[in-house]
Write a protein that holds these residues in place. Structure first.
Motif, PDB file in Angstrom:
ATOM      1  N   ALA A  43       0.814  -1.214   0.000  1.00  0.00           N
ATOM      2  CA  ALA A  43       0.000   0.000   0.000  1.00  0.00           C
ATOM      3  C   ALA A  43       0.846   1.262   0.000  1.00  0.00           C
ATOM      4  O   ALA A  43       0.422   2.298  -0.517  1.00  0.00           O
ATOM      5  N   GLY A  44       2.040   1.193   0.560  1.00  0.00           N
ATOM      6  CA  GLY A  44       2.851   2.395   0.679  1.00  0.00           C
ATOM      7  C   GLY A  44       2.404   3.235   1.861  1.00  0.00           C
ATOM      8  O   GLY A  44       1.282   3.122   2.353  1.00  0.00           O
ATOM      9  N   VAL A  45       3.289   4.096   2.336  1.00  0.00           N
ATOM     10  CA  VAL A  45       2.984   4.910   3.494  1.00  0.00           C
ATOM     11  C   VAL A  45       3.862   6.152   3.462  1.00  0.00           C
ATOM     12  O   VAL A  45       4.981   6.112   2.949  1.00  0.00           O
ATOM     13  N   ASP A  46       3.330   7.234   3.980  1.00  0.00           N
ATOM     14  CA  ASP A  46       4.110   8.458   4.113  1.00  0.00           C
ATOM     15  C   ASP A  46       5.019   8.305   5.322  1.00  0.00           C
ATOM     16  O   ASP A  46       4.589   8.464   6.467  1.00  0.00           O
ATOM     17  N   ILE A  47       6.260   7.963   5.080  1.00  0.00           N
ATOM     18  CA  ILE A  47       7.173   7.644   6.159  1.00  0.00           C
ATOM     19  C   ILE A  47       7.451   8.851   7.046  1.00  0.00           C
ATOM     20  O   ILE A  47       7.798   8.704   8.224  1.00  0.00           O
ATOM     21  N   ARG A  48       7.264  10.051   6.529  1.00  0.00           N
ATOM     22  CA  ARG A  48       7.552  11.245   7.321  1.00  0.00           C
ATOM     23  C   ARG A  48       6.514  11.491   8.403  1.00  0.00           C
ATOM     24  O   ARG A  48       6.847  11.953   9.499  1.00  0.00           O
ATOM     25  N   ASP A  49       5.255  11.177   8.110  1.00  0.00           N
ATOM     26  CA  ASP A  49       4.193  11.434   9.084  1.00  0.00           C
ATOM     27  C   ASP A  49       3.044  10.459   8.829  1.00  0.00           C
ATOM     28  O   ASP A  49       1.974  10.837   8.361  1.00  0.00           O
ATOM     29  N   PRO A  50       3.229   9.166   9.136  1.00  0.00           N
ATOM     30  CA  PRO A  50       2.209   8.167   8.785  1.00  0.00           C
ATOM     31  C   PRO A  50       0.892   8.360   9.526  1.00  0.00           C
ATOM     32  O   PRO A  50      -0.164   7.953   9.036  1.00  0.00           O
ATOM     33  N   LEU A  51       0.908   8.978  10.692  1.00  0.00           N
ATOM     34  CA  LEU A  51      -0.316   9.178  11.470  1.00  0.00           C
ATOM     35  C   LEU A  51      -0.898  10.584  11.296  1.00  0.00           C
ATOM     36  O   LEU A  51      -1.865  10.929  11.974  1.00  0.00           O
ATOM     37  N   ARG A  52      -0.319  11.365  10.406  1.00  0.00           N
ATOM     38  CA  ARG A  52      -0.762  12.741  10.141  1.00  0.00           C
ATOM     39  C   ARG A  52      -0.908  13.523  11.445  1.00  0.00           C
ATOM     40  O   ARG A  52      -1.955  14.077  11.765  1.00  0.00           O
ATOM     41  N   LEU A  53       0.170  13.574  12.181  1.00  0.00           N
ATOM     42  CA  LEU A  53       0.191  14.302  13.451  1.00  0.00           C
ATOM     43  C   LEU A  53       0.606  15.749  13.285  1.00  0.00           C
ATOM     44  O   LEU A  53       0.572  16.516  14.246  1.00  0.00           O
ATOM     45  N   GLY A  54       1.015  16.135  12.103  1.00  0.00           N
ATOM     46  CA  GLY A  54       1.409  17.513  11.870  1.00  0.00           C
ATOM     47  C   GLY A  54       2.867  17.749  12.192  1.00  0.00           C
ATOM     48  O   GLY A  54       3.588  16.892  12.710  1.00  0.00           O
ATOM     49  N   ARG A  55       3.316  18.957  11.866  1.00  0.00           N
ATOM     50  CA  ARG A  55       4.729  19.297  12.028  1.00  0.00           C
ATOM     51  C   ARG A  55       5.175  19.184  13.477  1.00  0.00           C
ATOM     52  O   ARG A  55       6.304  18.772  13.757  1.00  0.00           O
ATOM     53  N   SER A  56       4.296  19.530  14.405  1.00  0.00           N
ATOM     54  CA  SER A  56       4.688  19.521  15.813  1.00  0.00           C
ATOM     55  C   SER A  56       4.668  18.127  16.427  1.00  0.00           C
ATOM     56  O   SER A  56       5.212  17.933  17.513  1.00  0.00           O
ATOM     57  N   GLY A  57       4.048  17.143  15.763  1.00  0.00           N
ATOM     58  CA  GLY A  57       3.933  15.824  16.378  1.00  0.00           C
ATOM     59  C   GLY A  57       4.483  14.682  15.567  1.00  0.00           C
ATOM     60  O   GLY A  57       4.453  13.539  16.030  1.00  0.00           O
ATOM     61  N   ARG A  58       5.019  14.965  14.366  1.00  0.00           N
ATOM     62  CA  ARG A  58       5.452  13.871  13.508  1.00  0.00           C
ATOM     63  C   ARG A  58       6.627  13.087  14.075  1.00  0.00           C
ATOM     64  O   ARG A  58       6.882  11.953  13.665  1.00  0.00           O
ATOM     65  N   LEU A  59       7.350  13.674  15.026  1.00  0.00           N
ATOM     66  CA  LEU A  59       8.481  12.970  15.623  1.00  0.00           C
ATOM     67  C   LEU A  59       8.076  12.100  16.816  1.00  0.00           C
ATOM     68  O   LEU A  59       8.912  11.358  17.352  1.00  0.00           O
ATOM     69  N   LEU A  60       6.811  12.179  17.224  1.00  0.00           N
ATOM     70  CA  LEU A  60       6.382  11.398  18.388  1.00  0.00           C
ATOM     71  C   LEU A  60       6.525   9.890  18.179  1.00  0.00           C
ATOM     72  O   LEU A  60       6.992   9.185  19.089  1.00  0.00           O
ATOM     73  N   PRO A  61       6.125   9.316  17.023  1.00  0.00           N
ATOM     74  CA  PRO A  61       6.330   7.866  16.847  1.00  0.00           C
ATOM     75  C   PRO A  61       7.796   7.464  16.976  1.00  0.00           C
ATOM     76  O   PRO A  61       8.117   6.455  17.611  1.00  0.00           O
ATOM     77  N   ALA A  62       8.701   8.252  16.365  1.00  0.00           N
ATOM     78  CA  ALA A  62      10.117   7.935  16.474  1.00  0.00           C
ATOM     79  C   ALA A  62      10.594   8.063  17.926  1.00  0.00           C
ATOM     80  O   ALA A  62      11.385   7.242  18.405  1.00  0.00           O
ATOM     81  N   ALA A  63      10.090   9.078  18.633  1.00  0.00           N
ATOM     82  CA  ALA A  63      10.489   9.252  20.031  1.00  0.00           C
ATOM     83  C   ALA A  63       9.991   8.085  20.890  1.00  0.00           C
ATOM     84  O   ALA A  63      10.701   7.621  21.793  1.00  0.00           O
ATOM     85  N   LEU A  64       8.776   7.594  20.594  1.00  0.00           N
ATOM     86  CA  LEU A  64       8.255   6.454  21.345  1.00  0.00           C
ATOM     87  C   LEU A  64       9.110   5.216  21.101  1.00  0.00           C
ATOM     88  O   LEU A  64       9.422   4.468  22.039  1.00  0.00           O
ATOM     89  N   TRP A  65       9.525   5.010  19.845  1.00  0.00           N
ATOM     90  CA  TRP A  65      10.365   3.848  19.560  1.00  0.00           C
ATOM     91  C   TRP A  65      11.721   3.976  20.252  1.00  0.00           C
ATOM     92  O   TRP A  65      12.251   2.998  20.791  1.00  0.00           O
ATOM     93  N   ILE A  66      12.289   5.158  20.264  1.00  0.00           N
ATOM     94  CA  ILE A  66      13.581   5.361  20.933  1.00  0.00           C
ATOM     95  C   ILE A  66      13.447   5.090  22.431  1.00  0.00           C
ATOM     96  O   ILE A  66      14.321   4.466  23.045  1.00  0.00           O
ATOM     97  N   ALA A  67      12.336   5.545  23.019  1.00  0.00           N
ATOM     98  CA  ALA A  67      12.122   5.285  24.446  1.00  0.00           C
ATOM     99  C   ALA A  67      11.986   3.790  24.708  1.00  0.00           C
ATOM    100  O   ALA A  67      12.526   3.271  25.696  1.00  0.00           O
ATOM    101  N   ALA A  68      11.269   3.081  23.830  1.00  0.00           N
ATOM    102  CA  ALA A  68      11.134   1.628  23.986  1.00  0.00           C
ATOM    103  C   ALA A  68      12.483   0.938  23.818  1.00  0.00           C
ATOM    104  O   ALA A  68      12.798  -0.017  24.544  1.00  0.00           O
ATOM    105  N   ALA A  69      13.286   1.398  22.854  1.00  0.00           N
ATOM    106  CA  ALA A  69      14.609   0.807  22.647  1.00  0.00           C
ATOM    107  C   ALA A  69      15.507   1.055  23.856  1.00  0.00           C
ATOM    108  O   ALA A  69      16.251   0.155  24.290  1.00  0.00           O
ATOM    109  N   ALA A  70      15.454   2.250  24.422  1.00  0.00           N
ATOM    110  CA  ALA A  70      16.252   2.541  25.613  1.00  0.00           C
ATOM    111  C   ALA A  70      15.799   1.692  26.793  1.00  0.00           C
ATOM    112  O   ALA A  70      16.621   1.200  27.585  1.00  0.00           O
TER     113      ALA A  70
END
Length: 668
Positions: A43-70
């Motif tokens: 299907a493909g996905v917008d890797i920059r903002d797959p959940l359409r959280l906007g400019r202020s929230g698009r980094l939240l998924p990556a931050a959650l993964w980093i927290a889980a990895a830590a």
């Protein structure tokens, strides 16, 4: 074909590869790992903002993964969450892929129709299972009534969408919705029924407002009657249990209170990063304080029965804050998009499904049963569907998903192959073949405790030393699993290992309501000052241990243990006197020539109490391990139930006494 892919995933996960038992086998777990990756690539996905959280929230998924990895990096059991950590980006991106599958007007009709058929079929199967299995609650095919109710309430609003269409599709929507509601009620899941009632109320309010604006008063009246009837029916089904919960008489609610307290104390112990993703089953017994009559002896705690508590325990305050922020921002962005949508029914149904998921998550944290996170991802994908049609996915949108999928498969392949060898070991015709497959599983996934433990148990007969060392290593890799410590301690006792007291002590602390660990601690050091108290602990948890010939050679220990039983507070006086009278009728050495039997440690005796399923998400492998020989004739006089299962007993009566460095130290 693209609009049908979400329904196909829902069917496979809900009926097979994402269920409680289906996802435990190597075939189911492999398919469950592959399908989300395939959907992302197709299907493909917008890797920059797959959940359409906007400019202020698009980094939240990556931050959650980093927290889980830590959190996993700092965890004492990093292997527990490795699969979840690898697949977390897939599930965070999956809603965007689902939205792309349903982006066109035609797809928005075809997709919900297919999903309605899938959900209706699962609901009918669940209702048929009551008759088929003669159970009081609906649980098929998910494997547990709470899991079934959660899956249904997440997808039910989406399945109702065809009811808006004219013709036969309307009957599919209404039929699936009624079947789903009936199955939720038949599951008798309190939070499932509460979520169903909230969804019905929200649908009723929304449709009532639309009907009033369009002048359809009669339709509004019938809808209001239907919602009221559904709410009254749900109240009738679970009203009595709700009263028991409020009065403190519900055993399940009492057990959950024990779990929540353990989760909270675990969070306080590691508040920043938690104990690591997936660590609950392998570590939570450190903080569990089981209650007699509420928590059964030998209980395997697979999850903390509340997603917020589980997030705090496993990911700490950092992960909890990021996950909550992501969910809140997702809902806020969908509200901001609401007015621009040409047909808001599908996003509204998705949000209602997420509302149901939020309600049931208060009493469940079964994320390892992948049918539930997949259903939530489908509902979130529906909430992302907007009015403009999206063009077919371009290659540049597929390349990141393809690259991630390849990397994920490379990381997961050894783990999935090890699971294959474990299942082959279960089905092996000879112990030698089973050992060979288990050795391969240990080689491919060396830090997974169950493989090493099973191999050690199999080798204990022919290669006692090696089997004992493997059992100890397995217990160290899952330090909160009492059965692994007990097995290592018993094997170590036979092999004269110096660490036996420490292993048995760990088993006792992790499961204080079970008898074998304190019994073998007394056997290991019968002359120590603590031995009578440990023996008394064992007799309280299993009176039949008095029939063991071991006491013939340990008269002073027997008398000391019975004296400690008589002085033990927190035990029903009638039960205590009955045990002492039975002991008086059994003189040591009586009926020495009679028949003998064994008290055994049972591993995976039934699927509902399976160590393999609950603690390690692997297929059951039943094992009955004879541990204590007893006189058959003496058992008739010891027909008392264990005090550890009586609600009149107090937990303090089963507190494990600490080890003493020197036997000459005074007893506490």
């Amino acid at each position: 074909m693209l609009p049908l892919l979400p329904a196909l995933l829902a069917a496979l996960f809900g009926i097979w590869c994402g269920t409680f038992s289906g996802g435990a086998g190597w075939a189911g777990s492999t398919v469950a790992a592959l399908l989300p990756l395939i959907l992302l690539a197709v299907a493909g996905v917008d890797i920059r903002d797959p959940l359409r959280l906007g400019r202020s929230g698009r980094l939240l998924p990556a931050a959650l993964w980093i927290a889980a990895a830590a959190s996993a990096w700092a965890s004492p059991v990093p292997r527990a969450g490795r699969v979840a950590l690898v697949l977390l980006p897939a599930y965070l991106a999956l809603p965007g892929a689902v939205a792309r599958c349903w982006s066109s007007k035609t797809a928005r009709r075809i997709g919900p129709r297919a999903l309605a058929g899938v959900m209706g079929a699962v609901a009918l199967l669940a209702l048929a299972g009551i008759v088929w299995l003669h159970t009081e609650r609906a649980s098929l095919p998910l494997g547990h009534h709470n899991l079934l109710a959660a899956w249904l309430v997440i997808l039910l609003p989406l399945a109702l969408l065809p009811a808006r269409e004219p013709g036969g599709w309307r009957w599919l929507g209404w039929g699936s919705g009624l079947a789903g509601a009936a199955a939720v009620l038949a599951s008798q899941s309190l939070l499932g029924i509460a979520a169903l009632g909230m969804e019905a109320l929200a649908i009723g309010i929304g449709t009532f407002g639309v009907s009033r604006r369009q002048g359809r008063g009669k339709r509004s009246l019938w809808l209001a009657v239907g919602v009221i009837f559904l709410l009254l029916l749900g109240g009738a089904v679970e009203g009595q249990r709700a009263f028991r919960i409020l009065s403190g008489a519900d055993r399940s609610a009492g057990a959950r209170a024990v779990y929540y307290r353990a989760g909270w104390e675990g969070f306080l112990a590691r508040p920043a990063l938690g104990w690591g993703p997936g660590s609950t089953a392998w570590t939570a017994s450190r903080f569990l304080q089981p209650r007699p009559g509420v928590n059964p002896p030998g209980e395997v705690l697979g999850e903390l029965h509340s997603l917020p508590v589980a997030l705090l325990y496993e990911l700490g305050g950092t992960g909890f804050f990021l996950a909550g922020s992501l969910a809140a921002l997702f809902l806020f962005r969908r509200r901001a998009e609401w007015r621009s949508m040409a047909d808001p029914a599908l996003p509204a149904a998705g949000l209602l499904g997420l509302l149901g998921a939020g309600v049931v998550s208060l009493g469940s944290a079964s994320l390892a049963v992948t049918a539930l996170p997949l259903a939530a991802a489908l509902a979130a994908g529906a909430a992302l569907v907007g009015s403009p049609e999206l063009p077919p996915a371009e290659l540049r949108r597929r390349l990141p998903a393809l690259a991630y999928g390849v990397a994920a498969l490379l990381l997961l392949s050894p783990l999935l192959l090890a699971s294959y060898h474990y299942d082959q070991a279960i089905a092996a015709p000879t112990p030698r073949r089973a050992q060979a497959h288990l050795a391969q599983a240990v080689h491919l996934d060396p830090s997974f405790p169950l493989y090493r433990a099973r191999l050690g148990w199999l080798l204990a007969g022919a290669e006692r030393g090696r089997g004992t060392d493997l059992a100890l290593r397995a217990a160290e890799n899952a330090s909160g699993v009492s059965s692994l410590w007990l097995a290592a301690g018993v094997l170590g006792l036979g092999a004269s290992r110096p660490w036996v007291p420490q292993a048995l002590q760990e088993a006792c602390v992790r499961d204080p309501l079970s008898p074998f660990a304190p019994y073998f601690l007394a056997v290991a050091s019968p002359g120590s000052l603590e031995a009578p108290f440990r023996a008394a602990h064992a007799l309280l948890a299993e009176p039949r241990l008095l029939a063991a010939p071991f006491w013939d050679r340990q008269g002073p220990l027997r008398e000391g243990a019975l004296h400690a039983v008589g002085a033990q507070e927190g035990i029903d006086p009638g039960w205590r006197e009955a045990l002492l009278r039975a002991a008086g009728r059994l003189s040591p050495g009586s009926a020495d020539d009679g028949e003998r039997s064994w008290l055994a440690l049972e591993i995976d005796p039934t699927p509902s109490l399976s160590l393999s399923l609950y603690a390690f998400r692997r297929n059951p492998w039943p094992l009955e391990w004879p541990l204590v020989q007893v006189r058959q004739a003496a058992l008739a006089a010891l027909d008392l139930p264990p005090a550890s299962i009586l609600p009149t007993s107090e937990a303090s009566a089963f507190r494990c006494r600490p080890l003493k460095k020197k036997s000459s130290e005074p007893s506490p």
